[in-house]
Structures are given as structure tokens and as C-alpha cells.
Design a protein around this motif. Structure first.
Motif, mmCIF file in Angstrom:
data_model
loop_
_atom_site.group_PDB
_atom_site.id
_atom_site.type_symbol
_atom_site.label_atom_id
_atom_site.label_comp_id
_atom_site.label_asym_id
_atom_site.label_seq_id
_atom_site.Cartn_x
_atom_site.Cartn_y
_atom_site.Cartn_z
ATOM 1 N N GLY A 85 33.450 29.629 46.443
ATOM 2 C CA GLY A 85 34.585 28.559 46.579
ATOM 3 C C GLY A 85 35.318 28.450 45.283
ATOM 4 N N ASN A 86 36.256 26.958 45.397
ATOM 5 C CA ASN A 86 36.932 26.647 43.905
ATOM 6 C C ASN A 86 36.790 26.717 42.634
ATOM 7 N N SER A 87 35.323 26.851 42.360
ATOM 8 C CA SER A 87 34.536 26.860 41.866
ATOM 9 C C SER A 87 34.604 28.183 40.762
ATOM 10 N N VAL A 88 34.904 29.266 41.442
ATOM 11 C CA VAL A 88 34.767 30.640 40.785
ATOM 12 C C VAL A 88 36.399 30.611 39.875
ATOM 13 N N ILE A 89 37.143 30.167 40.325
ATOM 14 C CA ILE A 89 38.603 30.393 40.261
ATOM 15 C C ILE A 89 37.989 28.460 38.809
ATOM 16 N N THR A 90 38.315 27.669 38.983
ATOM 17 C CA THR A 90 38.282 26.290 38.121
ATOM 18 C C THR A 90 37.397 26.974 37.122
ATOM 19 N N ASN A 91 35.833 27.052 37.348
ATOM 20 C CA ASN A 91 34.586 27.329 35.646
ATOM 21 C C ASN A 91 35.298 27.872 34.789
ATOM 22 N N SER A 92 36.249 28.837 35.234
ATOM 23 C CA SER A 92 35.879 29.818 33.598
ATOM 24 C C SER A 92 37.639 29.291 32.960
ATOM 25 N N LEU A 93 38.637 28.238 33.749
ATOM 26 C CA LEU A 93 39.829 27.392 33.844
ATOM 27 C C LEU A 93 38.603 25.834 32.694
ATOM 28 N N ILE A 94 37.658 25.478 32.747
ATOM 29 C CA ILE A 94 37.292 24.065 32.695
ATOM 30 C C ILE A 94 36.297 24.568 31.331
ATOM 31 N N ARG A 95 35.566 25.885 31.962
ATOM 32 C CA ARG A 95 34.489 26.153 30.935
ATOM 33 C C ARG A 95 34.295 28.186 30.278
ATOM 34 N N PRO A 96 34.789 28.520 28.845
ATOM 35 C CA PRO A 96 34.973 29.013 28.378
ATOM 36 C C PRO A 96 34.025 29.718 28.705
ATOM 37 N N ASN A 97 33.134 28.845 28.121
ATOM 38 C CA ASN A 97 31.688 29.682 27.554
ATOM 39 C C ASN A 97 30.517 29.832 28.815
ATOM 40 N N GLN A 98 31.340 30.014 30.407
ATOM 41 C CA GLN A 98 30.314 29.693 30.956
ATOM 42 C C GLN A 98 29.322 31.415 31.116
ATOM 43 N N PRO A 99 28.338 31.580 31.923
ATOM 44 C CA PRO A 99 27.286 32.634 31.971
ATOM 45 C C PRO A 99 27.901 33.876 32.635
ATOM 46 N N TYR A 100 29.268 34.076 33.104
ATOM 47 C CA TYR A 100 29.676 35.588 33.281
ATOM 48 C C TYR A 100 31.251 35.944 33.078
ATOM 49 N N LYS A 101 31.836 36.572 33.694
ATOM 50 C CA LYS A 101 32.892 37.033 33.051
ATOM 51 C C LYS A 101 32.764 37.164 34.333
ATOM 52 N N ASP A 102 34.868 36.967 34.886
ATOM 53 C CA ASP A 102 35.442 37.066 35.773
ATOM 54 C C ASP A 102 35.531 38.401 36.685
ATOM 55 N N GLU A 103 35.485 38.841 35.145
ATOM 56 C CA GLU A 103 35.866 40.432 36.236
ATOM 57 C C GLU A 103 34.693 41.048 36.274
ATOM 58 N N GLU A 104 33.481 39.978 36.165
ATOM 59 C CA GLU A 104 31.636 41.048 36.375
ATOM 60 C C GLU A 104 32.581 40.442 37.944
ATOM 61 N N LEU A 105 32.657 39.527 38.803
ATOM 62 C CA LEU A 105 32.688 39.414 40.608
ATOM 63 C C LEU A 105 34.021 40.726 41.299
ATOM 64 N N THR A 106 34.178 40.889 42.287
ATOM 65 C CA THR A 106 35.127 41.498 42.542
ATOM 66 C C THR A 106 35.091 41.109 44.235
ATOM 67 N N PRO A 107 36.543 39.736 44.287
ATOM 68 C CA PRO A 107 36.448 39.070 45.450
ATOM 69 C C PRO A 107 36.657 40.569 46.974
ATOM 70 N N VAL A 108 35.654 40.054 47.744
ATOM 71 C CA VAL A 108 35.086 40.737 49.358
ATOM 72 C C VAL A 108 36.720 40.596 50.547
ATOM 73 N N VAL A 109 36.226 39.545 50.721
ATOM 74 C CA VAL A 109 36.695 38.863 51.656
ATOM 75 C C VAL A 109 36.998 37.081 51.408
ATOM 76 N N LEU A 110 38.200 36.337 52.193
ATOM 77 C CA LEU A 110 38.297 35.598 51.956
ATOM 78 C C LEU A 110 38.069 34.917 53.396
ATOM 79 N N MET A 111 36.653 34.116 53.754
ATOM 80 C CA MET A 111 35.773 33.165 54.872
ATOM 81 C C MET A 111 36.542 32.224 55.893
ATOM 82 N N THR A 112 36.706 30.606 54.675
ATOM 83 C CA THR A 112 36.744 29.464 55.578
ATOM 84 C C THR A 112 38.317 29.254 54.065
ATOM 85 N N VAL A 113 38.952 28.682 54.528
ATOM 86 C CA VAL A 113 39.743 27.061 54.425
ATOM 87 C C VAL A 113 39.817 25.924 55.023
#
Length: 326
Positions: free
Chosen positions: A97-125
Motif C-alpha cells: 500500500g502507501n508504505s511501499v512508496i512512503t517508506n523509501s521517502l522517509i526511511r533511506p536505510n530500509q532493508p530493500y530497494k524500490d527496484e527489487e519490487l515490480t508492480p503487477v496490478v492495483l487492487m483497491t483504492v
């Protein structure tokens, strides 16, 4: 020497061909055993509910079990890291959810890189609702802000679910849009933050409609504004922030499926199609309507564009605001 080199080169080509053939075969036979949807938050929240609702229908379509596994912690980063570092074979997905985006903006030392995840489909809003206590005299956000200026010297306490949470972004957007002193008060979860508003311990918060509407209908909270683009059919009397002169105060809670980068495209396409079909079933649509959620859907490319646009917009808020980073 030249012949040895050619033999080695031919070996490399054959090895690559075998790998490609194996990947194609894996995609053709997929899925051969149960699939796991990792929900990076505790059971009962919006992400968990979306995961379980869609998983049931996807399981029926693919004729294979889809298991929802909760891996909460660190604002969703623990579950996301688990998926990001999983084998990219189409059997492990993240319901983020939102944290997939906001974590890397707020937590530069998060335990994974954004590019290690690939979007598949938006489920709900899910629309987010700015709420205050049911005892507060304000009937909408404009009245609430006017009262804060007159009676509290422009100071507003605003509960959040921690650094990088959607309510924290709403608090910062509100501060930037109005110039008022909006003070974030951190709680362990969005639910605790909502409870604090009901008890009058803080002035306001913003949470998903799934969490706020039952309390609004029960009179324990007042809905001041919807932070989405339109009013909710289940609460048509609550105006949007844009209708109240604050168009930049905009955010939604969303759930989307992501895979470890490197997962074969054929598998990603099949999963995208399965989730799109699930979102169109009467059972899923009725469940979403009951919880005031909108079905997502769309292509892999459209979901990727959505995440990129949100990252750019929210990233600008982090840069221009006073949001702390870990």
C-alpha cells in the motif's frame, strides 16, 4: 586456443538457451503449487482485507491455493523486504500500500530497494477521511480550521500511525495548505490514532473509510473531509478537501500486488489478468462496496505509472516540508 574459445562460447549460448527454455516452461505450467500473498501489516486492516478478498477469487480462477501470510513490522518494510528478496518464480507476492512508496521517502536505510519490487496490478483504492471527535462543534473541515484559528491560536494536534504513514502526510499537507501549526502525535497504529480522536486526546486524524465510517455513523467521530477526488456514495454528506478550497490536500489508501523483480513476464501477465477478473466478480464488488472501497484493476503499466506519480508527488512534500527521516 581459438577452437577452445568457440567451444566455451557455444556452451554459454546453450546454457542461456536452457535457462530461457526453463523459464518459458515454468511460466507455461504456473502455478504448480500454492501461491503466497504477503500482507505486511497485522490481520484486520485494509491491506489484509483486500488481500484475503482478492486471494479467494484468484485461487478459484487459477485452481491453486492462494495463502495470505501476515508479516507486520517496521511500517510494512519487513513484509516488503521478505518479498523483494524471495525467489522470483511467481509464488510470492506482496500486497502493498502507501508504505511501499512512503517508506523509501522517509526511511533511506530500509532493508530493500524500490527496484527489487515490480508492480503487477492495483487492487483497491480506499478514500481517506479527515475526522474529529463527535463532540467537536465543527461540521466540516472549513469550520474546524476556523475554530482552530479563533480558539486554539491556530494549533491542531493530529494523530498519525508513525513516520511515513498516510496520516503523517495528511498532517504535513494540512500544515502547508493552511499555514496552521499542525502537530503530529505518533501512535503505534492508525486504529490507536483513531481511538485517541474519539477520546478527545488529539484534535483530528485521517484514516481509511473502512476504519472511520462505522464510528462516524455511530456518532463517535465527525467526518470533516474526504481526501480523494470524489465524495463517497456511503457518506455523500462529507465534502472533499478540494470542495473546501484545499485541492492539494489529497491522498488515498490503496492496495496493490507487487512481485520480486525478475519474475517472468508471462506469470505477471497471468496474475494481472486473474486479479482484474476477481475485481469484476459480484462477490468482490459487493464486499468492496460495503467497505466503501473502489476496485482498482488495469494494466501492469498503469499501476507502475500510478506508483511513480505518487512517489514524485509525495517526495516533493517530504522535501519542501518538515518531515523527519529515520
Amino acid at each position: 586456443m581459438k577452437q577452445a574459445f568457440l567451444r566455451r562460447g557455444a556452451g554459454v549460448v546453450l546454457a542461456l538457451s536452457a535457462c530461457l527454455a526453463g523459464g518459458a516452461s515454468m511460466a507455461a505450467n504456473w502455478p504448480e503449487h500454492p501461491i503466497t500473498f504477503v500482507a505486511p501489516f497485522s490481520p484486520g486492516g485494509g491491506i489484509d482485507l483486500a488481500a484475503r478478498l482478492v486471494a479467494k477469487s484468484v485461487s478459484e480462477q487459477l485452481h491453486q491455493a492462494v495463502i495470505v501470510e501476515n508479516r507486520p513490522g517496521a511500517g510494512g518494510a519487513i513484509g516488503a523486504a521478505h518479498v523483494a528478496h524471495s525467489t522470483p518464480d511467481g509464488y510470492t507476492f506482496l500486497v502493498g500500500g502507501n508504505s511501499v512508496i512512503t517508506n523509501s521517502l522517509i526511511r533511506p536505510n530500509q532493508p530493500y530497494k524500490d527496484e527489487e519490487l515490480t508492480p503487477v496490478v492495483l487492487m483497491t483504492v480506499t478514500p481517506s477521511v479527515i475526522v474529529t471527535s463527535g463532540a467537536n462543534p465543527a461540521n466540516d473541515l472549513k469550520e474546524f480550521l476556523d475554530n482552530a484559528k479563533k480558539n486554539h491560536k491556530g494549533r491542531i494536534t493530529f494523530s498519525t500511525a508513525g513516520n511515513g504513514s498516510a496520516p503523517q502526510f495528511v498532517a504535513e499537507m494540512l500544515r502547508e495548505a493552511t499555514g496552521l501549526d499542525v502537530e503530529p502525535i505518533t501512535y503505534k497504529s492508525g486504529g490507536e490514532g483513531v481511538t485517541a480522536v474519539v477520546a478527545g486526546q488529539v484534535d483530528a486524524t485521517s484514516e481509511a473509510s473502512v476504519a472511520t465510517l462505522p464510528l462516524i455513523n455511530g456518532g463517535k467521530l465527525k467526518g470533516l473531509a474526504i481526501t480523494g477526488d470524489k465524495r463517497m456514495t456511503s457518506a455523500p454528506n462529507i465534502p472533499t478537501t478540494a470542495e473546501q478550497g484545499l485541492p492539494t490536500l489529497r491522498i488515498v489508501h490503496w492496495a496493490g500486488l507487487l512481485a520480486p523483480t525478475g519474475t517472468p513476464d508471462d506469470i505477471l501477465d497471468k496474475m494481472n489478468a486473474a486479479v482484474n477478473a476477481a475485481l469484476k466478480t459480484p462477490e468482490v464488488q459487493q464486499a468492496l462496496q460495503r467497505s466503501s472501497q473502489d476496485a482498482g484493476g488495469g494494466t501492469r503499466a498503469s499501476f507502475e505509472k500510478f506508483t511513480k506519480d505518487e512517489r514524485a508527488r509525495l517526495g516533493q512534500i517530504v522535501k519542501t516540508g518538515h518531515m523527519q527521516t529515520d
